[in-house]
Design an enzyme around this catalytic site. Structure first.
Site, PDB file in Angstrom:
ATOM      1  N   HIS A  33      11.394   4.358  -1.794  1.00  0.00           N
ATOM      2  CA  HIS A  33      11.593   4.067  -3.203  1.00  0.00           C
ATOM      3  C   HIS A  33      12.728   3.744  -3.144  1.00  0.00           C
ATOM      4  O   HIS A  33      13.855   3.731  -4.200  1.00  0.00           O
ATOM      5  CB  HIS A  33      11.550   5.290  -4.319  1.00  0.00           C
ATOM      6  N   ASP A  35      13.936  -0.059  -1.332  1.00  0.00           N
ATOM      7  CA  ASP A  35      13.872  -1.042  -0.595  1.00  0.00           C
ATOM      8  C   ASP A  35      13.126  -1.960  -2.709  1.00  0.00           C
ATOM      9  O   ASP A  35      14.371  -3.251  -1.641  1.00  0.00           O
ATOM     10  CB  ASP A  35      12.126  -1.524  -0.190  1.00  0.00           C
ATOM     11  N   GLY A 123      -5.797   2.317   0.469  1.00  0.00           N
ATOM     12  CA  GLY A 123      -5.330   3.329  -0.689  1.00  0.00           C
ATOM     13  C   GLY A 123      -4.762   4.624  -0.050  1.00  0.00           C
ATOM     14  O   GLY A 123      -4.531   5.228  -0.873  1.00  0.00           O
ATOM     15  N   GLY A 125      -1.706   4.381   1.453  1.00  0.00           N
ATOM     16  CA  GLY A 125      -0.227   4.809   1.567  1.00  0.00           C
ATOM     17  C   GLY A 125       0.220   4.068   2.742  1.00  0.00           C
ATOM     18  O   GLY A 125       1.331   4.060   3.399  1.00  0.00           O
ATOM     19  N   SER A 128      -2.821  -1.352   3.179  1.00  0.00           N
ATOM     20  CA  SER A 128      -3.699  -2.156   3.786  1.00  0.00           C
ATOM     21  C   SER A 128      -3.287  -3.860   3.294  1.00  0.00           C
ATOM     22  O   SER A 128      -3.856  -4.319   3.974  1.00  0.00           O
ATOM     23  CB  SER A 128      -4.840  -1.239   3.357  1.00  0.00           C
ATOM     24  N   SER A 129      -3.151  -3.060   2.195  1.00  0.00           N
ATOM     25  CA  SER A 129      -3.224  -4.768   1.691  1.00  0.00           C
ATOM     26  C   SER A 129      -1.451  -5.274   2.029  1.00  0.00           C
ATOM     27  O   SER A 129      -2.586  -6.924   2.313  1.00  0.00           O
ATOM     28  CB  SER A 129      -2.615  -4.721   0.106  1.00  0.00           C
ATOM     29  N   ASP A 173       7.349  -3.100   2.731  1.00  0.00           N
ATOM     30  CA  ASP A 173       5.540  -2.732   3.804  1.00  0.00           C
ATOM     31  C   ASP A 173       5.459  -4.567   4.684  1.00  0.00           C
ATOM     32  O   ASP A 173       5.377  -4.323   5.284  1.00  0.00           O
ATOM     33  CB  ASP A 173       4.038  -2.492   2.706  1.00  0.00           C
ATOM     34  N   TYR A 223       4.928   3.834 -10.425  1.00  0.00           N
ATOM     35  CA  TYR A 223       5.479   3.202  -9.634  1.00  0.00           C
ATOM     36  C   TYR A 223       6.353   2.281 -10.718  1.00  0.00           C
ATOM     37  O   TYR A 223       7.653   2.470 -10.130  1.00  0.00           O
ATOM     38  CB  TYR A 223       4.535   2.883  -7.890  1.00  0.00           C
TER      39      TYR A 223
END
Ligand code: GLA
Length: 393
Positions: A33, A35, A123, A125, A128-129, A173, A223
């Site tokens: 938390h 970035d 989902g 963490g 994957s996205s 990410d 978030y």
């Protein structure tokens, strides 16, 4: 070339794929938390990830198929009309990247068939996205010879996530996925985007990822709340300090000025960001001198700060990590990623790994009521073309 994904591509689209690509997931070792607070983060790419095959078409259609969402079949749209559509689910990440790529290249020369298959749990963490976004950017850049650099693809993928899909993430990410290097962690200064590869071999020690199997649910709104609290704290501090982000402050400087932060909760959020940034710097030094013990302690301190000051752990992640801390052979453990569920990561001496998995699994199941999962991927390379499937595994 004989490869399962290439064969599946042919089965689905009735034509040959033009290339096989792999894009990893990521695990963040420390630097959570921050970035979006201008801090330094220390993620690595892992050998779980997303495979992709693509081929150009003669018309202007975009056809997409995911082996992970077989029920949805082939999703079809027109390349000149890319819009977010909630019912297209995973395919929105593909569309988002192509949408922003197009802004930089003018018009598409032709349509595309795209096949993807991933082994990163959704989902959880482990990004994957971001893995999917960077895969698409890398694949299309190569197929159409667009001349984009890996960093261009990283930036574009983040833009797709922020402005097309609507998730307000930082750049960590996509950066780890696009720029990761085998056996190295990436120390990324998110304020300047300067980065350095730090050897991350842990002789005799395994990186164990523990999945709470808790879906993240309200994670996105929480978030965003954390981001807003940090922004408000920064505004308060800017009354007296010439800074553009929280992580420009040392923990001592923050202590001196934290009374300026109006909201006591915001004070805790700022304290986490600033102390986490200091921990990352110490962790990078520890890694450079192969002091894994010190590195592990810093991981533990990071979790405590995320639990108490940032409040993003929750009972599932705390149950995993607190059980991990008690096991023999554990050098350090912490939550990784956004939190509120998802995964934790531990460094465990090789000889103790089996006992660790059994004991933490039992403790967690007793406390939470269902079982966690464990993965032990290696630290791998960032996204790119692969010749065979074994290149990425
Ligand atoms: C998510 C976001 C990242 C980062 C982490 C927390 O993974 O996508 O940008 O903010 O949470 O460190």
């Amino acid at each position: 070339m004989k490869n399962r994904q290439m064969e599946q591509f042919q089965e689905i689209f009735g034509t040959r794929g033009e290339g096989l690509y792999f894009s990893p997931g990521r695990v963040n070792l420390i630097g959570e938390h921050i970035d979006y607070n201008g801090g330094t983060v220390l993620p690595c790419a892992i050998t779980c990830g997303t495979w992709g095959v693509a081929a150009k078409r003669t018309d202007r259609k975009l056809r997409m198929y995911s082996q992970n969402f077989k029920d949805r079949g082939v999703i079809e749209t027109d390349l000149s009309d890319l819009r977010f559509d909630p019912k297209d689910d995973w395919a929105n990440y593909v569309k988002g990247v192509l949408y922003f790529l197009r802004e930089t290249i003018g018009e598409w020369p032709c349509g595309l068939d795209i096949f993807v298959e991933g082994d990163i749990p959704n989902g959880a963490g482990l990004s994957s996205s971001a893995s999917l976004e960077v895969l698409i950017g890398t694949m299309v850049n190569d197929l159409f010879c667009l001349g984009k650099t890996p960093l261009d693809i990283v930036r574009l993928s983040k833009k797709a996530e922020n402005d097309f899909v609507g998730v307000n993430c930082g750049i960590m990410d996509q950066f780890a996925v696009g720029m990761g290097r085998k056996d190295h962690a990436v120390a990324l200064d998110t304020r300047t985007l300067e980065y350095d590869y730090i050897p991350a071999r842990f002789p005799g020690v395994r990186l164990v990822i523990m999945n709470t199997n808790k879906r993240r649910g309200l994670a996105d709104s929480k978030y965003n709340e954390r981001r807003e609290a940090c922004e408000a704290a920064l505004k308060n501090l800017q009354q007296a300090l010439d800074i553009s982000c929280l992580c420009q402050l040392s923990p001592e400087e923050l202590e001196k000025y934290e009374h300026l932060i109006a909201d006591p909760v915001g004070r805790g959020r700022a304290r986490h960001a600033v102390t986490e940034n200091a921990r990352v710097k110490a962790a990078v030094n520890a890694l450079r001198r192969q002091d894994i013990r010190r590195f592990g302690q810093l991981m533990n301190e990071s979790h405590i700060s995320l639990r108490d000051d940032y409040e993003v752990t929750g009972k599932e992640l705390d149950a995993l990590v607190e059980s991990a801390w008690k096991q023999p052979g554990v050098l350090g453990a912490r939550m990784t990623g956004a939190g509120f569920g998802g995964c934790a990561v531990a460094l465990v001496k090789e000889d103790w790994v089996d006992a660790f998995v059994k004991q933490v699994g039992d403790d967690y199941t007793r406390a939470i009521g269902y079982a966690p999962d464990f993965y032990m991927p290696a630290v791998g390379d960032g996204a790119g073309k692969r010749n065979t499937q074994s290149d990425g595994d």
